[in-house]
Design a protein around this motif. Structure first.
Motif, PDB file in Angstrom:
ATOM      1  N   PRO A 264       0.823  -1.207   0.000  1.00 53.19           N
ATOM      2  CA  PRO A 264       0.000   0.000   0.000  1.00 53.19           C
ATOM      3  C   PRO A 264       0.863   1.267   0.000  1.00 53.19           C
ATOM      4  O   PRO A 264       1.968   1.260   0.552  1.00 53.19           O
ATOM      5  N   THR A 265       0.342   2.319  -0.596  1.00 52.27           N
ATOM      6  CA  THR A 265       1.019   3.619  -0.568  1.00 52.27           C
ATOM      7  C   THR A 265       0.177   4.584   0.272  1.00 52.27           C
ATOM      8  O   THR A 265      -1.035   4.413   0.388  1.00 52.27           O
ATOM      9  N   HIS A 266       0.862   5.581   0.850  1.00 51.63           N
ATOM     10  CA  HIS A 266       0.178   6.516   1.751  1.00 51.63           C
ATOM     11  C   HIS A 266       0.636   7.938   1.451  1.00 51.63           C
ATOM     12  O   HIS A 266       1.799   8.151   1.123  1.00 51.63           O
ATOM     13  N   GLU A 267      -0.283   8.890   1.614  1.00 52.48           N
ATOM     14  CA  GLU A 267       0.120  10.293   1.662  1.00 52.48           C
ATOM     15  C   GLU A 267       1.038  10.463   2.873  1.00 52.48           C
ATOM     16  O   GLU A 267       0.774   9.874   3.931  1.00 52.48           O
ATOM     17  N   PRO A 268       2.121  11.275   2.733  1.00 49.34           N
ATOM     18  CA  PRO A 268       3.059  11.418   3.858  1.00 49.34           C
ATOM     19  C   PRO A 268       2.360  11.766   5.174  1.00 49.34           C
ATOM     20  O   PRO A 268       2.715  11.224   6.226  1.00 49.34           O
ATOM     21  N   ALA A 269       1.345  12.629   5.107  1.00 53.82           N
ATOM     22  CA  ALA A 269       0.674  13.068   6.344  1.00 53.82           C
ATOM     23  C   ALA A 269      -0.072  11.936   7.031  1.00 53.82           C
ATOM     24  O   ALA A 269      -0.362  12.023   8.226  1.00 53.82           O
ATOM     25  N   GLU A 270      -0.398  10.876   6.254  1.00 55.71           N
ATOM     26  CA  GLU A 270      -1.184   9.780   6.817  1.00 55.71           C
ATOM     27  C   GLU A 270      -0.378   8.487   6.912  1.00 55.71           C
ATOM     28  O   GLU A 270      -0.941   7.418   7.114  1.00 55.71           O
ATOM     29  N   CYS A 271       0.966   8.584   6.703  1.00 54.52           N
ATOM     30  CA  CYS A 271       1.780   7.373   6.626  1.00 54.52           C
ATOM     31  C   CYS A 271       1.972   6.758   8.017  1.00 54.52           C
ATOM     32  O   CYS A 271       2.519   7.415   8.916  1.00 54.52           O
ATOM     33  N   PRO A 272       1.561   5.503   8.207  1.00 58.03           N
ATOM     34  CA  PRO A 272       1.716   4.878   9.532  1.00 58.03           C
ATOM     35  C   PRO A 272       3.176   4.721   9.947  1.00 58.03           C
ATOM     36  O   PRO A 272       3.487   4.748  11.146  1.00 58.03           O
ATOM     37  N   LEU A 273       4.082   4.582   8.972  1.00 60.87           N
ATOM     38  CA  LEU A 273       5.510   4.432   9.307  1.00 60.87           C
ATOM     39  C   LEU A 273       6.081   5.763   9.783  1.00 60.87           C
ATOM     40  O   LEU A 273       6.928   5.799  10.687  1.00 60.87           O
ATOM     41  N   CYS A 274       5.640   6.876   9.153  1.00 58.59           N
ATOM     42  CA  CYS A 274       6.047   8.207   9.631  1.00 58.59           C
ATOM     43  C   CYS A 274       5.524   8.424  11.046  1.00 58.59           C
ATOM     44  O   CYS A 274       6.256   8.901  11.925  1.00 58.59           O
ATOM     45  N   LEU A 275       4.248   8.054  11.266  1.00 62.83           N
ATOM     46  CA  LEU A 275       3.645   8.231  12.592  1.00 62.83           C
ATOM     47  C   LEU A 275       4.396   7.420  13.647  1.00 62.83           C
ATOM     48  O   LEU A 275       4.478   7.828  14.801  1.00 62.83           O
ATOM     49  N   ALA A 276       4.981   6.284  13.212  1.00 62.72           N
ATOM     50  CA  ALA A 276       5.750   5.436  14.132  1.00 62.72           C
ATOM     51  C   ALA A 276       7.181   5.946  14.312  1.00 62.72           C
ATOM     52  O   ALA A 276       7.970   5.342  15.042  1.00 62.72           O
ATOM     53  N   GLY A 277       7.524   7.041  13.599  1.00 62.24           N
ATOM     54  CA  GLY A 277       8.842   7.648  13.764  1.00 62.24           C
ATOM     55  C   GLY A 277       9.963   6.971  12.994  1.00 62.24           C
ATOM     56  O   GLY A 277      11.143   7.223  13.258  1.00 62.24           O
ATOM     57  N   GLN A 278       9.591   6.128  12.027  1.00 59.98           N
ATOM     58  CA  GLN A 278      10.635   5.418  11.251  1.00 59.98           C
ATOM     59  C   GLN A 278      11.150   6.344  10.142  1.00 59.98           C
ATOM     60  O   GLN A 278      10.353   6.899   9.380  1.00 59.98           O
ATOM     61  N   PRO A 279      12.475   6.541  10.020  1.00 60.27           N
ATOM     62  CA  PRO A 279      13.001   7.444   8.983  1.00 60.27           C
ATOM     63  C   PRO A 279      12.644   6.954   7.576  1.00 60.27           C
ATOM     64  O   PRO A 279      12.633   5.741   7.327  1.00 60.27           O
ATOM     65  N   VAL A 280      12.346   7.901   6.674  1.00 59.50           N
ATOM     66  CA  VAL A 280      11.969   7.559   5.301  1.00 59.50           C
ATOM     67  C   VAL A 280      13.181   7.730   4.385  1.00 59.50           C
ATOM     68  O   VAL A 280      13.968   8.654   4.569  1.00 59.50           O
ATOM     69  N   VAL A 281      13.367   6.829   3.446  1.00 59.57           N
ATOM     70  CA  VAL A 281      14.495   6.919   2.510  1.00 59.57           C
ATOM     71  C   VAL A 281      13.989   6.806   1.082  1.00 59.57           C
ATOM     72  O   VAL A 281      12.892   6.305   0.833  1.00 59.57           O
ATOM     73  N   LYS A 282      14.810   7.284   0.148  1.00 58.47           N
ATOM     74  CA  LYS A 282      14.528   7.075  -1.264  1.00 58.47           C
ATOM     75  C   LYS A 282      15.012   5.658  -1.632  1.00 58.47           C
ATOM     76  O   LYS A 282      16.087   5.260  -1.182  1.00 58.47           O
ATOM     77  N   PRO A 283      14.253   4.909  -2.469  1.00 51.73           N
ATOM     78  CA  PRO A 283      14.741   3.580  -2.869  1.00 51.73           C
ATOM     79  C   PRO A 283      16.123   3.685  -3.501  1.00 51.73           C
ATOM     80  O   PRO A 283      16.379   4.602  -4.285  1.00 51.73           O
ATOM     81  N   GLY A 284      17.007   2.785  -3.134  1.00 56.77           N
ATOM     82  CA  GLY A 284      18.346   2.784  -3.708  1.00 56.77           C
ATOM     83  C   GLY A 284      19.363   3.467  -2.826  1.00 56.77           C
ATOM     84  O   GLY A 284      20.546   3.212  -2.950  1.00 56.77           O
ATOM     85  N   SER A 285      18.902   4.347  -1.913  1.00 60.34           N
ATOM     86  CA  SER A 285      19.869   4.928  -0.982  1.00 60.34           C
ATOM     87  C   SER A 285      20.110   3.938   0.151  1.00 60.34           C
ATOM     88  O   SER A 285      19.312   3.052   0.401  1.00 60.34           O
ATOM     89  N   ARG A 286      21.223   4.111   0.842  1.00 58.86           N
ATOM     90  CA  ARG A 286      21.592   3.163   1.898  1.00 58.86           C
ATOM     91  C   ARG A 286      20.635   3.284   3.072  1.00 58.86           C
ATOM     92  O   ARG A 286      20.393   4.389   3.545  1.00 58.86           O
ATOM     93  N   VAL A 287      20.106   2.148   3.519  1.00 61.19           N
ATOM     94  CA  VAL A 287      19.178   2.176   4.660  1.00 61.19           C
ATOM     95  C   VAL A 287      19.971   2.032   5.959  1.00 61.19           C
ATOM     96  O   VAL A 287      20.862   1.209   6.028  1.00 61.19           O
TER      97      VAL A 287
END
Ligand SMILES: [Zn+2]
Length: 192
Positions: free
Chosen positions: A169-192
């Protein structure tokens, strides 16, 4: 991931870096817990061939006489499915925003067509490719993809087959459950 078969296909995707799991900002700006890029599998001709053979095994009984794929994503896998079935492969491409058959590609009237894609998400481009085939006089006997990420919601109106199912599933940033959980967001391909 609905079957053992799905798991082995998706494991191959993970191994090749074509399926990443985490917290990603996609080019659309939406956030997702997964990133899928079939081209990273299909860049390896041996892997592309194996996917083609796998799909061909699922659709052989449809009796398709030609494959039609939407450019660009569907071309490589369409070619491999057609090779495994011993039939020809054509593609439709966008011109002025509309999917069209160019390059002298034609169907015989009533010719049986299989539409092949790399990934089906909403089913929009698959449906559009089906319409292109029908309006050119062909009969669409089915559609197939390497990965179905629609969660079974593709509604194509023809028999549909995929090698693997995954729901990302995809989410608008404001509604993203992973953002709400405080998990840092990365661009695909960058080092996690
Ligand atoms: Zn997020």
């Amino acid at each position: 991931m609905s079957s053992k078969h799905s798991v082995s296909v998706l494991d191959r995707f993970r191994r090749l870096g074509a399926l990443l799991e985490g917290h990603f900002r996609l080019t659309s700006g939406l956030h997702s817990a997964g990133f899928l890029q079939c081209a990273l599998v299909l860049q390896h001709p041996v892997e592309a061939e194996a996917c083609g053979v796998g799909i061909a095994g699922l659709v052989r009984d449809l009796g398709a006489q030609v494959v039609l794929s939407p450019a660009l994503g569907g071309i490589v896998i369409g070619q491999e499915v057609a090779r495994a079935l011993g039939i020809r492969a054509m593609f439709a491409e966008r011109q002025d925003g509309r999917l069209t058959m160019r390059r002298g590609f034609t169907f015989d009237t009533g010719e049986k067509v299989l539409v092949v894609e790399d990934v089906v998400t909403t089913g929009g481009s698959t449906r559009e490719t089906i319409e292109v085939a029908r309006s050119a006089g062909a009969e669409v006997v089915g559609a197939a993809a390497i990965v179905d990420r629609s969660g079974g919601q593709q509604r194509l109106g023809v028999p549909f087959y995929s090698l693997a199912d995954i729901l990302l599933p995809t989410h608008e940033p404001a509604e993203c459950p992973l953002c709400l959980a405080g998990q840092p967001v990365v661009k695909p391909g960058s080092r996690v």
